[in-house]
Design a protein around this motif. Structure first.
Motif, short mmCIF file in Angstrom:
data_model
loop_
_atom_site.label_atom_id
_atom_site.label_comp_id
_atom_site.label_asym_id
_atom_site.label_seq_id
_atom_site.Cartn_x
_atom_site.Cartn_y
_atom_site.Cartn_z
N TRP A 1 0.93 -1.41 0.06
CA TRP A 1 -0.07 -0.05 -0.06
C TRP A 1 0.82 1.17 -0.06
N MET A 2 2.24 1.16 0.02
CA MET A 2 3.24 2.40 0.03
C MET A 2 2.81 3.40 -1.27
N TRP A 3 2.75 2.67 -2.49
CA TRP A 3 2.29 3.66 -3.57
C TRP A 3 1.07 4.44 -3.21
N VAL A 4 0.11 3.53 -2.67
CA VAL A 4 -1.51 4.33 -2.31
C VAL A 4 -0.83 5.63 -1.34
N ALA A 5 -0.39 5.35 -0.44
CA ALA A 5 -0.19 6.32 0.60
C ALA A 5 0.69 7.58 0.15
N VAL A 6 1.59 7.14 -1.04
CA VAL A 6 2.28 8.36 -1.51
C VAL A 6 1.56 9.08 -2.61
#
Length: 174
Positions: free
Chosen positions: A118-123
């Motif tokens: 989910w890192m890319w979503v958070a970014v």
């Protein structure tokens, strides 16, 4: 003799830990997205039924539904990764997730992989929130983040995604 793989071919086809191509991984992700409509439909229906019966859930609003969806998706992914190493889309596109050494992943690693993915979503959410862009521009930011996240696999010697590297897992051809 030391065998140094070229950037265009980081592993050989006979290598049991060879990574699937990025094209195959993105195709599996698109197919997974279609399957997740059904998963989220069922999860949302359960939440709405529970919200009608359990008064405290009625006060959670959209945030409660989003948290419920996050956990429902987590159950889907972690459950399949732990049991078979593959989701339904991964079975179709013949790939599986394993530990870095090729063994079956533990529940802890499966959870870590899910959360880190989910890192890319958070970014994307952070950039959209901080910049205050419109809905359509926000979709463009989200797409750019997905493409950048995928492109980072090209920098990895084994062509693994960042969340796999951080979780100690890897995608391999099945």
């Amino acid at each position: 003799m030391l065998n140094i793989a070229s950037p265009s071919s980081p592993t050989t086809a006979s290598d049991p830990l060879a990574a699937p191509t990025l094209r195959r991984r993105f195709a599996a992700m698109l197919y997974e997205g279609l399957l997740l409509f059904g998963v989220m439909f069922g999860a949302t229906a359960l939440f709405l039924l529970a919200r009608a019966v359990i008064p405290p859930l009625a006060r959670t609003g959209d945030a409660g539904l989003q948290v419920w969806g996050f956990f429902a998706l987590g159950l889907y992914f972690v459950g399949f990764w732990r049991k078979r190493g593959q989701t339904l889309a991964m079975q179709t596109w013949r790939m599986r997730v394993v530990n870095a050494d090729g063994s079956r992943i533990s529940i802890g690693r499966a959870i870590a992989r899910y959360v880190l993915a989910w890192m890319w979503v958070a970014v994307a959410v952070g950039v959209i929130h901080l910049s205050g862009v419109s809905r359509w521009a926000g979709a463009g930011v989200a797409l750019a983040c997905v493409l950048a996240w995928g492109a980072l696999a090209w920098l990895d010697p084994q062509r693994q995604f960042m969340h796999d590297r951080l979780a100690g897992t890897r995608l391999v051809r099945d």
